[in-house]
Design a protein around this motif. Structure first.
Motif, PDB file in Angstrom:
ATOM      1  N   SER A 112      -4.638   9.080  -2.060  1.00  0.00           N
ATOM      2  CA  SER A 112      -3.204   9.183  -1.773  1.00  0.00           C
ATOM      3  C   SER A 112      -2.874   9.017  -0.297  1.00  0.00           C
ATOM      4  O   SER A 112      -1.870   8.382   0.056  1.00  0.00           O
ATOM      5  N   GLY A 113      -3.703   9.583   0.587  1.00  0.00           N
ATOM      6  CA  GLY A 113      -3.430   9.446   2.017  1.00  0.00           C
ATOM      7  C   GLY A 113      -3.377   7.996   2.457  1.00  0.00           C
ATOM      8  O   GLY A 113      -2.522   7.600   3.260  1.00  0.00           O
ATOM      9  N   ASN A 114      -4.274   7.189   1.925  1.00  0.00           N
ATOM     10  CA  ASN A 114      -4.266   5.757   2.254  1.00  0.00           C
ATOM     11  C   ASN A 114      -3.077   5.049   1.625  1.00  0.00           C
ATOM     12  O   ASN A 114      -2.532   4.100   2.197  1.00  0.00           O
ATOM     13  N   LEU A 115      -2.674   5.491   0.431  1.00  0.00           N
ATOM     14  CA  LEU A 115      -1.518   4.881  -0.222  1.00  0.00           C
ATOM     15  C   LEU A 115      -0.262   5.060   0.622  1.00  0.00           C
ATOM     16  O   LEU A 115       0.548   4.144   0.761  1.00  0.00           O
ATOM     17  N   TYR A 116      -0.070   6.271   1.201  1.00  0.00           N
ATOM     18  CA  TYR A 116       1.092   6.506   2.070  1.00  0.00           C
ATOM     19  C   TYR A 116       1.102   5.531   3.238  1.00  0.00           C
ATOM     20  O   TYR A 116       2.113   4.898   3.534  1.00  0.00           O
ATOM     21  N   LYS A 117      -0.029   5.438   3.913  1.00  0.00           N
ATOM     22  CA  LYS A 117      -0.118   4.571   5.087  1.00  0.00           C
ATOM     23  C   LYS A 117       0.160   3.119   4.716  1.00  0.00           C
ATOM     24  O   LYS A 117       0.880   2.406   5.422  1.00  0.00           O
ATOM     25  N   ARG A 118      -0.412   2.680   3.620  1.00  0.00           N
ATOM     26  CA  ARG A 118      -0.244   1.290   3.224  1.00  0.00           C
ATOM     27  C   ARG A 118       1.179   0.993   2.773  1.00  0.00           C
ATOM     28  O   ARG A 118       1.687  -0.120   2.953  1.00  0.00           O
ATOM     29  N   LEU A 119       1.838   1.982   2.172  1.00  0.00           N
ATOM     30  CA  LEU A 119       3.250   1.809   1.810  1.00  0.00           C
ATOM     31  C   LEU A 119       4.085   1.607   3.074  1.00  0.00           C
ATOM     32  O   LEU A 119       4.937   0.709   3.137  1.00  0.00           O
ATOM     33  N   HIS A 120       3.840   2.428   4.091  1.00  0.00           N
ATOM     34  CA  HIS A 120       4.591   2.323   5.339  1.00  0.00           C
ATOM     35  C   HIS A 120       4.268   1.033   6.087  1.00  0.00           C
ATOM     36  O   HIS A 120       5.080   0.547   6.880  1.00  0.00           O
ATOM     37  N   ASN A 121       3.098   0.474   5.823  1.00  0.00           N
ATOM     38  CA  ASN A 121       2.723  -0.809   6.443  1.00  0.00           C
ATOM     39  C   ASN A 121       3.255  -2.004   5.660  1.00  0.00           C
ATOM     40  O   ASN A 121       2.978  -3.158   6.020  1.00  0.00           O
ATOM     41  N   GLY A 122       3.978  -1.738   4.582  1.00  0.00           N
ATOM     42  CA  GLY A 122       4.582  -2.811   3.803  1.00  0.00           C
ATOM     43  C   GLY A 122       3.677  -3.428   2.755  1.00  0.00           C
ATOM     44  O   GLY A 122       3.995  -4.486   2.213  1.00  0.00           O
ATOM     45  N   GLU A 123       2.548  -2.781   2.444  1.00  0.00           N
ATOM     46  CA  GLU A 123       1.613  -3.352   1.476  1.00  0.00           C
ATOM     47  C   GLU A 123       2.009  -3.083   0.025  1.00  0.00           C
ATOM     48  O   GLU A 123       1.508  -3.741  -0.881  1.00  0.00           O
ATOM     49  N   PHE A 124       2.909  -2.112  -0.203  1.00  0.00           N
ATOM     50  CA  PHE A 124       3.323  -1.760  -1.562  1.00  0.00           C
ATOM     51  C   PHE A 124       4.839  -1.755  -1.679  1.00  0.00           C
ATOM     52  O   PHE A 124       5.557  -1.580  -0.688  1.00  0.00           O
ATOM     53  N   ASP A 125       5.302  -1.916  -2.911  1.00  0.00           N
ATOM     54  CA  ASP A 125       6.713  -1.735  -3.227  1.00  0.00           C
ATOM     55  C   ASP A 125       6.960  -0.332  -3.776  1.00  0.00           C
ATOM     56  O   ASP A 125       7.998   0.271  -3.528  1.00  0.00           O
ATOM     57  N   VAL A 126       5.981   0.161  -4.535  1.00  0.00           N
ATOM     58  CA  VAL A 126       6.074   1.482  -5.157  1.00  0.00           C
ATOM     59  C   VAL A 126       4.676   2.100  -5.159  1.00  0.00           C
ATOM     60  O   VAL A 126       3.694   1.397  -5.390  1.00  0.00           O
ATOM     61  N   ILE A 127       4.605   3.408  -4.888  1.00  0.00           N
ATOM     62  CA  ILE A 127       3.340   4.112  -5.082  1.00  0.00           C
ATOM     63  C   ILE A 127       3.597   5.421  -5.804  1.00  0.00           C
ATOM     64  O   ILE A 127       4.705   5.980  -5.743  1.00  0.00           O
ATOM     65  N   VAL A 128       2.585   5.887  -6.501  1.00  0.00           N
ATOM     66  CA  VAL A 128       2.551   7.249  -7.011  1.00  0.00           C
ATOM     67  C   VAL A 128       1.420   7.928  -6.257  1.00  0.00           C
ATOM     68  O   VAL A 128       0.304   7.400  -6.214  1.00  0.00           O
ATOM     69  N   ALA A 129       1.706   9.060  -5.625  1.00  0.00           N
ATOM     70  CA  ALA A 129       0.699   9.687  -4.784  1.00  0.00           C
ATOM     71  C   ALA A 129       0.765  11.204  -4.895  1.00  0.00           C
ATOM     72  O   ALA A 129       1.785  11.775  -5.284  1.00  0.00           O
ATOM     73  N   THR A 130      -0.352  11.845  -4.544  1.00  0.00           N
ATOM     74  CA  THR A 130      -0.502  13.291  -4.644  1.00  0.00           C
ATOM     75  C   THR A 130      -0.383  13.915  -3.258  1.00  0.00           C
ATOM     76  O   THR A 130      -0.902  13.379  -2.276  1.00  0.00           O
TER      77      THR A 130
END
Length: 296
Positions: free
Chosen positions: A128-146
């Motif tokens: 999840s920590g990496n998902l947050y960072k990658r979302l903010h870097n524009g790599e995702f449109d949507v994430i589900v994270a813990t």
């Protein structure tokens, strides 16, 4: 090779009964239609129409070809329609925690893929920590994270809560050792972060023997009495025992929130459809933390 244009003229002549009416229907000259029928007959090497003063009738070969001609025009039309629908094919980039991908696939992602055939769903898994960072870097449109904190208003939406417990092998000795052997999720996992954040100097020393994104590997290490680990409630089985962090002087585990986070710059009608599908499956997704019959 049979050209669609020739087949189209052939069908028109048959349906209209003569060349002049077919030419009128197709907005072409009669000589053009006549030439196209001739080319078609040359292509198949057989006469297709018999002409007389009353109009045209089909030969046996013509009857056979007519059946195929209808099918070929239908397929051609379907192909064009599908290409038009998919000419602006959209891509949605979704991030999901590595340890829950099976659950998400089983509850709604396969349903989305099945229904929205002109959308490419790109699924990536990470802690999840990496998902947050990658979302903010524009790599995702949507994430589900813990995370252990509820998302701030406007930054995410809480889906449900997951409970984790420290577990050891039933009847095992790993949790009794002077230095506690542990299995944890990798760096940047909020669960791992809380273990170290809540560890006090007065607590027993810890040794991380296994770092893995795989809950299956973590559970196997626990069952074989190699380590203790923070395991989601629904994964705890009869080969494990829950151990009390106060009694065993190890870091307490908070409740963890599973939440939805969006990239505000890339939201479309399609991503809204995906988000609504996730929300519609919240009950099914959340129930997994209340029951132990699910084995993954």
């Amino acid at each position: 090779m049979l050209k669609i244009e020739l087949l189209e003229s052939f069908i028109a002549v048959v349906e209209c009964g003569n060349l002049s009416k077919a030419a009128e229907k197709l907005c072409r000259t009669q000589s053009t239609i006549s030439l196209q029928i001739k080319k078609l007959e040359e292509s198949v090497g057989q006469p297709l129409l018999l002409r007389d003063n009353k109009g045209v009738t089909l030969t046996e070969s013509g009857k056979t070809l007519l059946n195929y001609a209808y099918k070929m025009l239908q397929l051609s039309s379907q192909a064009i329609d599908e290409l038009k629908e998919c000419q602006n094919r959209e891509v949605i980039r979704l991030g999901v925690p590595t340890d829950y991908i099976n659950r998400y696939l089983g509850s709604f992602l396969l349903e989305f893929i099945r229904e929205f055939t002109c959308i490419e769903l790109v699924i990536d898994t990470d802690v999840s920590g990496n998902l947050y960072k990658r979302l903010h870097n524009g790599e995702f449109d949507v994430i589900v994270a813990t995370h252990w904190q509820t998302p701030a208003a406007g930054h995410g939406e809480l889906l449900f809560e997951r409970r984790f417990h420290w577990v050891a092998a039933k009847g095992g000795n790993a949790h009794k050792r002077e230095t506690v052997p542990m299995a944890l999720y990798p760096e940047n996992c909020p669960i791992r972060a809380q273990v170290f954040a809540n560890h006090q100097i007065s607590m027993r020393p810890m040794s991380v023997l296994l770092s893995t994104p795989s809950p299956t590997a973590m559970c196997m290490a626990v069952e074989n009495d190699l380590v203790i680990a923070p395991i989601a409630e629904f994964r705890i089985n009869d080969k494990m025992q829950i151990i009390d962090p106060i009694e065993h002087n190890i870091p307490p585990l908070p409740a963890f929130n599973e939440s939805l986070y969006l990239n505000p710059d890339t939201q479309t009608e399609a991503t809204n459809q995906l988000i609504n599908l996730i929300k519609a499956n919240v009950l099914e997704l959340g129930e997994v933390s209340l029951h132990s019959e699910y084995g993954y």
